[in-house]
Write a protein that holds these residues in place. Structure first.
Motif, PDB file in Angstrom:
ATOM      1  N   ASP A   1      14.201  43.921  55.031  1.00 36.53           N
ATOM      2  CA  ASP A   1      15.196  45.069  55.754  1.00 36.53           C
ATOM      3  C   ASP A   1      14.246  45.040  56.969  1.00 36.53           C
ATOM      4  O   ASP A   1      13.135  43.968  57.199  1.00 36.53           O
ATOM      5  CB  ASP A   1      15.743  46.016  55.381  1.00 36.53           C
ATOM      6  N   SER A   2      14.872  45.321  58.178  1.00 39.49           N
ATOM      7  CA  SER A   2      13.606  45.135  59.710  1.00 39.49           C
ATOM      8  C   SER A   2      12.212  46.344  59.524  1.00 39.49           C
ATOM      9  O   SER A   2      11.874  46.536  60.648  1.00 39.49           O
ATOM     10  CB  SER A   2      14.762  46.007  60.659  1.00 39.49           C
ATOM     11  N   GLY A   3      12.498  47.028  58.288  1.00 38.76           N
ATOM     12  CA  GLY A   3      11.008  48.374  57.911  1.00 38.76           C
ATOM     13  C   GLY A   3      10.243  47.642  57.917  1.00 38.76           C
ATOM     14  O   GLY A   3       9.909  46.527  57.441  1.00 38.76           O
TER      15      GLY A   3
ATOM     16  N   ARG B   1      20.851  45.050  55.538  1.00 42.02           N
ATOM     17  CA  ARG B   1      19.742  46.091  56.108  1.00 42.02           C
ATOM     18  C   ARG B   1      19.646  46.441  57.584  1.00 42.02           C
ATOM     19  O   ARG B   1      17.965  47.015  57.349  1.00 42.02           O
ATOM     20  CB  ARG B   1      18.713  46.387  55.495  1.00 42.02           C
ATOM     21  N   GLY B   2      19.862  46.089  58.816  1.00 39.55           N
ATOM     22  CA  GLY B   2      19.103  46.181  60.008  1.00 39.55           C
ATOM     23  C   GLY B   2      18.647  45.475  60.679  1.00 39.55           C
ATOM     24  O   GLY B   2      18.714  43.982  60.131  1.00 39.55           O
ATOM     25  N   SER B   3      19.279  45.211  62.042  1.00 40.39           N
ATOM     26  CA  SER B   3      19.164  44.316  63.024  1.00 40.39           C
ATOM     27  C   SER B   3      17.471  43.701  64.216  1.00 40.39           C
ATOM     28  O   SER B   3      17.237  42.668  64.060  1.00 40.39           O
ATOM     29  CB  SER B   3      20.387  43.908  63.786  1.00 40.39           C
TER      30      SER B   3
ATOM     31  N   VAL C   1      15.777  32.543  57.466  1.00 41.86           N
ATOM     32  CA  VAL C   1      17.473  32.200  57.455  1.00 41.86           C
ATOM     33  C   VAL C   1      17.515  33.899  57.549  1.00 41.86           C
ATOM     34  O   VAL C   1      17.111  34.936  57.277  1.00 41.86           O
ATOM     35  CB  VAL C   1      17.813  31.775  55.920  1.00 41.86           C
ATOM     36  N   SER C   2      18.555  33.805  57.880  1.00 39.61           N
ATOM     37  CA  SER C   2      18.999  35.254  58.669  1.00 39.61           C
ATOM     38  C   SER C   2      20.725  35.375  57.732  1.00 39.61           C
ATOM     39  O   SER C   2      21.139  34.379  57.168  1.00 39.61           O
ATOM     40  CB  SER C   2      19.611  35.732  59.796  1.00 39.61           C
ATOM     41  N   LEU C   3      20.720  37.095  57.049  1.00 35.61           N
ATOM     42  CA  LEU C   3      22.188  37.300  56.369  1.00 35.61           C
ATOM     43  C   LEU C   3      22.991  37.613  56.909  1.00 35.61           C
ATOM     44  O   LEU C   3      22.542  39.820  57.316  1.00 35.61           O
ATOM     45  CB  LEU C   3      21.874  37.429  54.959  1.00 35.61           C
ATOM     46  N   LYS C   4      24.333  37.410  57.875  1.00 36.91           N
ATOM     47  CA  LYS C   4      24.918  38.439  59.150  1.00 36.91           C
ATOM     48  C   LYS C   4      25.405  39.210  58.270  1.00 36.91           C
ATOM     49  O   LYS C   4      25.805  39.765  56.723  1.00 36.91           O
ATOM     50  CB  LYS C   4      25.412  37.468  59.656  1.00 36.91           C
TER      51      LYS C   4
END
Length: 232
Positions: free
Chosen positions: A121-123, A151-153, A175-178
């Protein structure tokens, strides 16, 4: 001899989307007609067992014999992908097993590729856990960093930490999961539907209407483009 790929999908921290990524990978392999076997380490909320039961078996993370079965399954059927959905807080027993059994050297000897999909996530916690992962295994694994936008951008903490660059220096893919519409995810989960069923079934069986199914199709299309770059 065909190369066998073992994919560990982890992230250590609960709630970052590990099981969601495991489900996407399972659906990817099904849609690409690539044979695979799943192992699920979460005894109470195993996503592969719940959504892809025909492809998955339970594995007990703190039992050596159970973990051994992962490698043995890979040896028994060369060329078949192995997916291992790791529950939260499984890093230590997994690492201990790998070290004591010499899993990395055995994989090298047998021509296996071991991937670790680190779902984030972005934390800051996810960054700290990535650092711990890289410290423990070094270049012994093929890393895939999954930036889970569900879970965050804002992944500034990851980018500024130096750990993403460090992983890329070790050959990692990013990789990114949109983000997928929350309502669509809830409907899929409430009916324990695979993504295949969610994108093809009628409203009365999946709970998804025409536009929700279209959103799922577009979301999977984007996810598959990212996974294509990993060459699973």
């Amino acid at each position: 001899m065909a190369t066998t790929h073992i994919h560990f999908i982890g992230g250590e921290k609960g709630g970052v989307g590990k099981s969601l990524m495991a489900r996407v990978l399972a659906q990817y392999l099904i849609d690409k007609q690539l044979p695979f076997l799943g192992f699920d380490t979460d005894r109470s909320h195993g996503a592969l067992m719940r959504f892809y039961s025909g492809y998955a078996s339970p594995v007990t993370i703190d039992r050596v014999e159970s973990l051994d079965a992962i490698v043995e399954a890979a040896v028994d059927q060369p060329g078949r992908r192995i997916l291992v959905d790791l529950a939260a807080q499984t890093h230590d027993p997994l690492a201990t097993w790998m070290e004591e059994a010499g899993v990395l050297s055995l994989a090298d000897e047998l021509g296996m590729k071991l991937y670790y999909w680190h779902v984030m996530d972005s934390g800051k916690d996810s960054v700290d856990l990535l650092r711990r992962l890289l410290d423990r295994f070094g270049t012994g694994l093929d890393y895939v960093l999954v930036r889970n936008q569900v879970r965050g951008s804002d992944f500034t903490a990851l980018e500024q930490s130096g750990e993403q660059a460090r992983a890329i220096g070790m050959g990692a893919r990013v990789v990114s999961l949109k983000k997928l519409h929350e309502g669509a995810i809830q409907k899929i989960d409430n009916t324990s539907s695979s993504f295949w069923k969610a994108k093809t079934s009628e409203r009365d069986s999946s709970g998804l209407g025409l536009m929700d199914r279209q959103r799922v199709k577009m979301w999977l299309r984007d996810a598959y483009r990212e996974i294509d770059e990993v060459a699973v």
